[in-house]
Design a protein around this motif. Structure first.
Motif, PDB file in Angstrom:
ATOM      1  N   ASP A  70       7.598  12.171   2.849  1.00  0.00           N
ATOM      2  CA  ASP A  70       7.435  11.405   1.604  1.00  0.00           C
ATOM      3  C   ASP A  70       8.305  10.157   1.615  1.00  0.00           C
ATOM      4  N   ALA A  71       9.527  10.302   2.102  1.00  0.00           N
ATOM      5  CA  ALA A  71      10.433   9.148   2.168  1.00  0.00           C
ATOM      6  C   ALA A  71       9.891   8.101   3.138  1.00  0.00           C
ATOM      7  N   ALA A  72       9.365   8.542   4.267  1.00  0.00           N
ATOM      8  CA  ALA A  72       8.797   7.603   5.238  1.00  0.00           C
ATOM      9  C   ALA A  72       7.577   6.894   4.654  1.00  0.00           C
ATOM     10  N   GLN A  73       6.775   7.620   3.908  1.00  0.00           N
ATOM     11  CA  GLN A  73       5.596   7.018   3.287  1.00  0.00           C
ATOM     12  C   GLN A  73       6.011   5.986   2.235  1.00  0.00           C
ATOM     13  N   SER A  74       7.073   6.285   1.507  1.00  0.00           N
ATOM     14  CA  SER A  74       7.531   5.330   0.496  1.00  0.00           C
ATOM     15  C   SER A  74       8.099   4.063   1.141  1.00  0.00           C
ATOM     16  N   LEU A  75       8.527   4.158   2.391  1.00  0.00           N
ATOM     17  CA  LEU A  75       8.994   2.979   3.123  1.00  0.00           C
ATOM     18  C   LEU A  75       7.841   2.204   3.747  1.00  0.00           C
ATOM     19  N   GLY A  76       6.619   2.705   3.611  1.00  0.00           N
ATOM     20  CA  GLY A  76       5.450   2.002   4.123  1.00  0.00           C
ATOM     21  C   GLY A  76       5.054   2.383   5.534  1.00  0.00           C
ATOM     22  N   MET A  77       5.586   3.466   6.055  1.00  0.00           N
ATOM     23  CA  MET A  77       5.226   3.908   7.406  1.00  0.00           C
ATOM     24  C   MET A  77       3.856   4.581   7.379  1.00  0.00           C
ATOM     25  N   THR A  78       3.113   4.393   8.462  1.00  0.00           N
ATOM     26  CA  THR A  78       1.822   5.078   8.588  1.00  0.00           C
ATOM     27  C   THR A  78       2.085   6.537   8.957  1.00  0.00           C
ATOM     28  N   ARG A  79       1.018   7.342   8.926  1.00  0.00           N
ATOM     29  CA  ARG A  79       1.170   8.766   9.276  1.00  0.00           C
ATOM     30  C   ARG A  79       1.607   8.928  10.730  1.00  0.00           C
ATOM     31  N   LEU A  80       1.069   8.083  11.608  1.00  0.00           N
ATOM     32  CA  LEU A  80       1.446   8.153  13.018  1.00  0.00           C
ATOM     33  C   LEU A  80       2.906   7.766  13.218  1.00  0.00           C
TER      34      LEU A  80
END
Length: 192
Positions: A70-80
């Protein structure tokens, strides 16, 4: 059982074809020529090990808290990117120990391939002692080779676990560090 199944697959399917299911087949091969004893050993041992490894990797991935993704997604990272940079490095702490154990177990279970006449370490020893009748001596030699191979794999596993365990619990001392510490303690006793 898988080894025997793959070795005797020609009894069930004399010809193996590749094509559209229940339709035309594009490539045909004789099962006896396609599935050699070595191929049967690789299929049997590989498919069995693949099932265990899939479960180990799955368990490692779900061991990483969801908040990390969730934190990575909030930073704008893709799933990969999240999987490659966040989840897998943390999951490796959980994945490496059982993977090392499975690798060592696979090395030891490769001796089962002698059942389908694949020349591996144990079968080679059997071939030799069937000629010179030194059964016990050759079984001891084969055992020593298995011990050497598993020891090398164990040392590799130790260093991999140590590498991926950084930042976690206190690191175990390497064998060289243990020797160095022992030498230092001996020197300090000599001066006392």
């Amino acid at each position: 059982m898988q080894l025997l199944f793959w070795y005797n697959i020609a009894a069930l399917y004399p010809k193996i074809g590749l094509g559209i299911p229940f339709g035309p087949s594009f490539v045909h091969a004789d099962a006896n020529k396609l599935i050699t004893p070595f191929t049967a050993a690789i299929l049997g041992l590989g498919l069995n090990e693949g099932a265990y490894m899939a479960e180990i990797v799955r368990a490692g991935i779900i061991s990483v808290p969801e908040g990390q993704a969730d934190a990575a997604q909030s930073l704008g990272m893709t799933r990969l990117q999240t999987m490659r940079r966040i989840v897998l490095p943390q999951a490796m702490r959980v994945i490496i120990p059982p993977t090392g154990n499975e690798t060592i177990s696979m090395l030891k279970s490769s001796s089962l391939a002698s059942v389908i006449v694949v020349t591996e370490l144990l079968y080679a020893a059997q071939l030799i002692y069937s000629v010179n009748f030194k059964t016990i001596q050759l079984l001891i030699v084969a055992s020593i080779w298995y011990i050497v191979c598993t020891s090398v794999l164990y040392v590799g596993q130790f260093y991999l676990e140590r590498y991926y365990g950084r930042g976690g619990r206190a690191q175990a001392l390497t064998p060289l560090e243990r020797v160095r510490m022992g030498m230092l303690s001996l020197r300090s006793r000599d001066w006392s």
